[in-house]
Design an enzyme around this catalytic site. Structure first.
Site, short mmCIF file in Angstrom:
data_model
loop_
_atom_site.label_atom_id
_atom_site.label_comp_id
_atom_site.label_asym_id
_atom_site.label_seq_id
_atom_site.Cartn_x
_atom_site.Cartn_y
_atom_site.Cartn_z
N LYS A 18 -13.04 45.56 70.48
CA LYS A 18 -12.95 44.75 69.26
C LYS A 18 -13.69 43.45 69.48
O LYS A 18 -13.78 42.97 70.61
CB LYS A 18 -11.48 44.44 68.94
CG LYS A 18 -11.24 44.09 67.49
CD LYS A 18 -11.21 45.35 66.65
CE LYS A 18 -10.72 45.13 65.26
NZ LYS A 18 -10.28 46.42 64.68
N GLY A 46 -3.17 43.20 50.21
CA GLY A 46 -4.52 43.21 50.79
C GLY A 46 -5.42 44.02 49.89
O GLY A 46 -5.18 45.20 49.66
N GLY A 49 -8.93 44.21 50.20
CA GLY A 49 -10.28 44.35 50.76
C GLY A 49 -10.67 45.81 50.72
O GLY A 49 -10.15 46.58 49.90
N ASN A 50 -11.54 46.21 51.62
CA ASN A 50 -12.03 47.59 51.63
C ASN A 50 -10.89 48.61 51.66
O ASN A 50 -10.82 49.52 50.82
CB ASN A 50 -12.97 47.76 52.84
CG ASN A 50 -13.38 49.20 53.05
OD1 ASN A 50 -12.56 50.05 53.39
ND2 ASN A 50 -14.64 49.50 52.83
N ALA A 51 -9.96 48.47 52.59
CA ALA A 51 -8.91 49.48 52.74
C ALA A 51 -7.93 49.45 51.56
O ALA A 51 -7.65 50.50 50.95
CB ALA A 51 -8.17 49.26 54.07
N GLY A 52 -7.42 48.28 51.24
CA GLY A 52 -6.39 48.18 50.20
C GLY A 52 -6.89 48.55 48.82
O GLY A 52 -6.23 49.29 48.08
N1 GLU Z 1 -12.26 47.99 62.10
C1 GLU Z 1 -11.81 49.33 61.86
C2 GLU Z 1 -10.50 49.59 62.57
O1 GLU Z 1 -9.77 48.69 62.89
C3 GLU Z 1 -12.89 50.35 62.13
C4 GLU Z 1 -13.40 50.45 63.54
C5 GLU Z 1 -14.61 51.35 63.71
O2 GLU Z 1 -15.00 52.01 62.77
O3 GLU Z 1 -15.12 51.36 64.83
O4 GLU Z 1 -10.14 50.72 62.78
#
Ligand code: GLU
Length: 425
Positions: A102, A214, A216-219
């Protein structure tokens, strides 16, 4: 307690249940490599400003380190270590050949111009370039980072290496080596798992009310998919605040409205003037993020940030189940309170693993330089999410523990086998 310490405690707890080799536990509790860089850029006014950036490589047992990069004012090393660790577990839960990593920069990207954002991204890429690469460590989007930022990373890395290396990063735009379905993959994966859970419990989506924290993309995508499937989405929020309508919210219109007005809280009638027709009924009100979490509903989707449900508010949660699309949104203390209340939590490392799964597909397509149809991506994602659910549900029945513990055990079983076979333990 820090987010990283919380994550270590989860590993500890799961290790005890499944009797993990202590050496394996020690290895997984210590990220392999921690990188901190300074990221100096010229701001638009000509002044130099120095930002701080991080990249943590937790484990590459299963394959190259993999995980997003977040841009946020509250980023710190402990947070990035926790998120990198969760990535190793997430990849092991879904059984993809990738490790965990990360990254992050301490910055509020809303304060930067587009040019500043690009210079920041390119400089950060330069500073971590010797640690990343398609076979080494592959970043991706996370909080406040998007396909455009990924395109800059791929471009900068390709310039530095003199080779067109699109597979250095995933979540790219389609025109520069992205995969179909990557943008919606986190939400899609979560919804597939939720549907499996509901089938098993014989629950009907049409009778379920949903609250989404939330946007954003996911929510936002989760709200859209759930609305399409007949769930009634009654409240949504972003970092500024949220809206509640007991008759339901049109998710697609809410997404358009947020794009146009900047925040979801602007999307209901003010002073008799309807800003945007996002509501399915007449009565609506704005709610704070704290109020939203405590609303009466069947399913609470947590897709904002870590540490949202804590020992302070867990007892006030009225949802019957929680889908964790964010990473670490519930603290361990809160987990215990929710468990006692009988609230089922579908945990992050399973629920949001669809994102990294399609990132894996993207990497495979980049390496092969051959691109898949949308149907192929969906079919493969669905199969992986359903298999992972079944495995974890089986472990839950075997050990009689929460789904979170089952997911950690599922990951530990795989990681321990890899360590043993590779001669690490
Ligand atoms: N940031 C996303 C996660 O927390 C995606 C990570 C990725 O696709 O490598 O899973």
């Amino acid at each position: 307690m820090s987010f990283f310490q919380n994550t270590l405690n989860l590993i500890e707890k799961a290790s005890k249940i499944m009797k993990l080799d202590p050496s394996a536990k020690a290895l997984l509790s210590n990220p392999n490599k921690i990188v901190e860089v300074s990221v100096p850029i010229k701001m638009d006014d000509g002044k130099l400003k120095i930002f701080r950036g991080f990249r943590v490589q937790h484990s590459n047992l299963a394959g190259p380190y993999k995980g997003g990069i977040r841009y946020h004012q509250s980023v710190d090393m402990e947070e990035v270590k926790a998120l990198a660790t969760l990535m190793s577990f997430k990849c092991a839960v879904v059984g993809i050949p990738l490790g965990g990593g990360k990254g992050g920069i301490i910055v509020d990207p809303r304060q930067l111009s587009k040019g500043e954002l690009e210079r920041l991204t390119r400089k950060y890429t330069e500073r971590i370039a010797s640690f990343i690469g398609p076979e080494a460590d592959v970043p991706a989007p996370d909080l406040n980072t998007d396909p455009q930022i990924m395109a800059w990373i791929a471009d900068e890395y390709s310039k530095l290496t003199g080779q067109n290396t699109l597979g250095v990063v995933t979540g790219k735009p389609m025109a520069v080596g992205g995969s179909l379905g990557r943008d919606k993959a986190t939400a899609k994966g979560g919804v597939y798992v939720l549907q499996e859970f509901m089938n098993e419990k014989k629950l009907n989506p049409k009778k379920m009310t949903v609250v989404v924290q939330g946007f954003g993309n996911a929510g936002a995508n989760a709200a859209r998919f759930m609305d399409e499937l007949g769930f009634k989405v009654i409240a949504v929020s972003d970092s500024k605040g949220g809206i509640y309508c007991k008759d339901g919210i049109h998710a697609v219109k809410a997404i358009e409205c947020k794009e146009q007005t900047g925040s979801i809280e602007n999307c209901i009638a003010t002073g008799g003037k309807v800003n945007y027709h996002v509501l399915k009924g007449e009565t609506a009100k704005t709610v704070t993020n704290e109020e939203l979490l405590e609303l009466e509903c069947d399913i609470l989707v947590l897709s904002a940030m870590e540490n949202q449900v804590t020992d302070k508010n867990a007892s006030k949660i009225k949802a019957k189940m929680i889908l964790e699309l964010a990473n670490g949104p519930i603290t361990p203390e809160a987990d215990e309170i929710l468990e006692k209340k009988g609230i089922v939590v579908i945990p992050d490392i399973l629920a949001n693993a669809g994102g990294v799964t399609v990132s894996y597909f993207e990497l495979v397509q980049n390496q092969a330089n051959f691109y898949w149809s949308s149907e192929e991506v969906q079919e493969r994602l669905k199969a992986i999410m359903i298999n992972s659910w079944q495995r974890i549900s089986g472990i839950q029945k075997q050990y009689k523990v929460t789904l979170r513990m089952s997911a950690f055990i599922a990951a530990l079983v795989r990681l321990e086998e890899m360590m043993r076979l590779r001669g690490l333990i």
